[in-house]
Design a protein around this motif. Structure first.
Motif, mmCIF file in Angstrom:
data_model
loop_
_atom_site.group_PDB
_atom_site.id
_atom_site.type_symbol
_atom_site.label_atom_id
_atom_site.label_comp_id
_atom_site.label_asym_id
_atom_site.label_seq_id
_atom_site.Cartn_x
_atom_site.Cartn_y
_atom_site.Cartn_z
ATOM 1 N N GLY A 93 40.705 43.068 35.074
ATOM 2 C CA GLY A 93 40.330 44.146 34.158
ATOM 3 C C GLY A 93 39.109 43.775 33.336
ATOM 4 N N SER A 94 39.067 42.539 32.857
ATOM 5 C CA SER A 94 37.905 42.076 32.087
ATOM 6 C C SER A 94 36.652 42.066 32.944
ATOM 7 N N GLN A 95 36.785 41.627 34.200
ATOM 8 C CA GLN A 95 35.651 41.623 35.114
ATOM 9 C C GLN A 95 35.168 43.048 35.386
ATOM 10 N N MET A 96 36.116 43.967 35.565
ATOM 11 C CA MET A 96 35.746 45.355 35.806
ATOM 12 C C MET A 96 34.970 45.918 34.626
ATOM 13 N N LEU A 97 35.469 45.691 33.412
ATOM 14 C CA LEU A 97 34.770 46.191 32.224
ATOM 15 C C LEU A 97 33.385 45.561 32.100
ATOM 16 N N SER A 98 33.289 44.275 32.392
ATOM 17 C CA SER A 98 31.991 43.606 32.327
ATOM 18 C C SER A 98 30.999 44.248 33.297
ATOM 19 N N LEU A 130 31.112 47.308 34.488
ATOM 20 C CA LEU A 130 30.802 48.657 34.006
ATOM 21 C C LEU A 130 29.800 48.613 32.862
ATOM 22 N N LYS A 131 29.960 47.648 31.950
ATOM 23 C CA LYS A 131 29.021 47.526 30.835
ATOM 24 C C LYS A 131 27.623 47.151 31.318
ATOM 25 N N GLN A 132 27.542 46.345 32.370
ATOM 26 C CA GLN A 132 26.236 45.997 32.938
ATOM 27 C C GLN A 132 25.590 47.211 33.592
ATOM 28 N N ARG A 133 26.386 48.007 34.266
ATOM 29 C CA ARG A 133 25.865 49.189 34.975
ATOM 30 C C ARG A 133 25.465 50.291 33.998
ATOM 31 N N TYR A 134 26.290 50.527 32.983
ATOM 32 C CA TYR A 134 26.051 51.615 32.023
ATOM 33 C C TYR A 134 25.570 51.018 30.702
ATOM 34 N N THR A 135 24.297 50.681 30.669
ATOM 35 C CA THR A 135 23.720 49.978 29.527
ATOM 36 C C THR A 135 23.684 50.817 28.249
ATOM 37 N N GLY A 136 23.761 52.129 28.390
ATOM 38 C CA GLY A 136 23.789 53.003 27.219
ATOM 39 C C GLY A 136 25.159 53.054 26.565
ATOM 40 N N PHE A 147 43.405 44.519 24.389
ATOM 41 C CA PHE A 147 42.625 44.165 25.576
ATOM 42 C C PHE A 147 41.216 44.733 25.460
ATOM 43 N N TYR A 148 41.114 46.001 25.118
ATOM 44 C CA TYR A 148 39.799 46.622 24.976
ATOM 45 C C TYR A 148 38.990 45.935 23.883
ATOM 46 N N GLN A 149 39.625 45.657 22.745
ATOM 47 C CA GLN A 149 38.933 44.997 21.642
ATOM 48 C C GLN A 149 38.386 43.635 22.076
ATOM 49 N N ARG A 150 39.202 42.859 22.783
ATOM 50 C CA ARG A 150 38.768 41.539 23.265
ATOM 51 C C ARG A 150 37.593 41.642 24.225
ATOM 52 N N ASN A 151 37.468 42.765 24.889
ATOM 53 C CA ASN A 151 36.425 42.958 25.891
ATOM 54 C C ASN A 151 35.252 43.794 25.379
ATOM 55 N N GLY A 152 35.115 43.874 24.074
ATOM 56 C CA GLY A 152 33.941 44.513 23.492
ATOM 57 C C GLY A 152 33.935 46.030 23.529
ATOM 58 N N VAL A 153 35.112 46.629 23.680
ATOM 59 C CA VAL A 153 35.232 48.087 23.627
ATOM 60 C C VAL A 153 35.887 48.391 22.282
ATOM 61 N N LEU A 154 35.098 48.858 21.337
ATOM 62 C CA LEU A 154 35.531 48.936 19.950
ATOM 63 C C LEU A 154 35.894 50.351 19.516
ATOM 64 N N ASP A 155 36.744 50.425 18.542
ATOM 65 C CA ASP A 155 37.208 51.703 18.009
ATOM 66 C C ASP A 155 36.070 52.390 17.263
ATOM 67 N N SER A 156 35.832 53.643 17.602
ATOM 68 C CA SER A 156 34.763 54.414 16.957
ATOM 69 C C SER A 156 35.185 54.945 15.597
ATOM 70 N N ASP A 193 22.850 56.400 32.060
ATOM 71 C CA ASP A 193 23.107 55.050 31.566
ATOM 72 C C ASP A 193 24.360 54.984 30.686
ATOM 73 N N LYS A 194 25.115 56.091 30.610
ATOM 74 C CA LYS A 194 26.358 56.150 29.842
ATOM 75 C C LYS A 194 27.486 56.621 30.751
ATOM 76 N N ALA A 195 28.710 56.193 30.428
ATOM 77 C CA ALA A 195 29.848 56.592 31.258
ATOM 78 C C ALA A 195 31.054 56.915 30.395
ATOM 79 N N PHE A 196 31.825 57.886 30.861
ATOM 80 C CA PHE A 196 33.123 58.208 30.266
ATOM 81 C C PHE A 196 34.184 57.821 31.279
ATOM 82 N N ILE A 197 35.064 56.937 30.886
ATOM 83 C CA ILE A 197 36.144 56.511 31.768
ATOM 84 C C ILE A 197 37.391 57.270 31.340
ATOM 85 N N LEU A 198 37.838 58.147 32.214
ATOM 86 C CA LEU A 198 38.998 58.974 31.893
ATOM 87 C C LEU A 198 40.275 58.149 31.904
#
Length: 109
Positions: free
Chosen positions: A23-28, A30-36, A61-70, A4-9
């Motif tokens: 790109g936003s659709q792709m991330l969306s 991926l987030k639906q598929r990898y719920t973890g 772009f990542y920030q706008r799409n809910g991919v946040l800095d750890s 349920d988790k993914a690493f995108i290289l």
């Protein structure tokens, strides 16, 4: 990583079709598929690199799409990257496990 988790290289959209929401659709999807959660890297910003504007646009772009800095920074493959994630369920250990599976080496800051 768990199923349920993914690493995108490497995440990219062909330059000829950027700016159309793909790109936003792709991330969306991926987030639906990898719920973890998803973990990926984005080149470090704020270093006045030759492509600083491009790096900043990617990061935003990542920030706008809910991919946040750890808050962690990884050094590998000759570069320095922000470690980004879609969920707090994604840990540095998950990232390191994915890097190990790929046979890469990294250092963390």
């Amino acid at each position: 990583m768990a199923d349920d988790k993914a690493f995108i290289l490497y995440f990219a959209v062909d330059a000829t079709i950027r700016g159309k929401g793909i790109g936003s659709q792709m991330l969306s999807c991926l987030k639906q598929r990898y719920t973890g959660g998803i973990v990926l890297e984005s080149e470090i910003v704020g270093t006045n690199a030759d492509n600083e504007q491009q790096r900043l646009q990617r990061y935003q772009f990542y920030q706008r799409n809910g991919v946040l800095d750890s808050g962690f920074v990884a050094q590998n493959m000759g570069g320095t990257f922000h470690l980004l994630r879609t969920s707090d369920q994604i840990t540095v250990a998950d990232y390191l496990k994915a890097i190990d599976i790929l046979g890469l080496t990294t250092t963390m800051q």
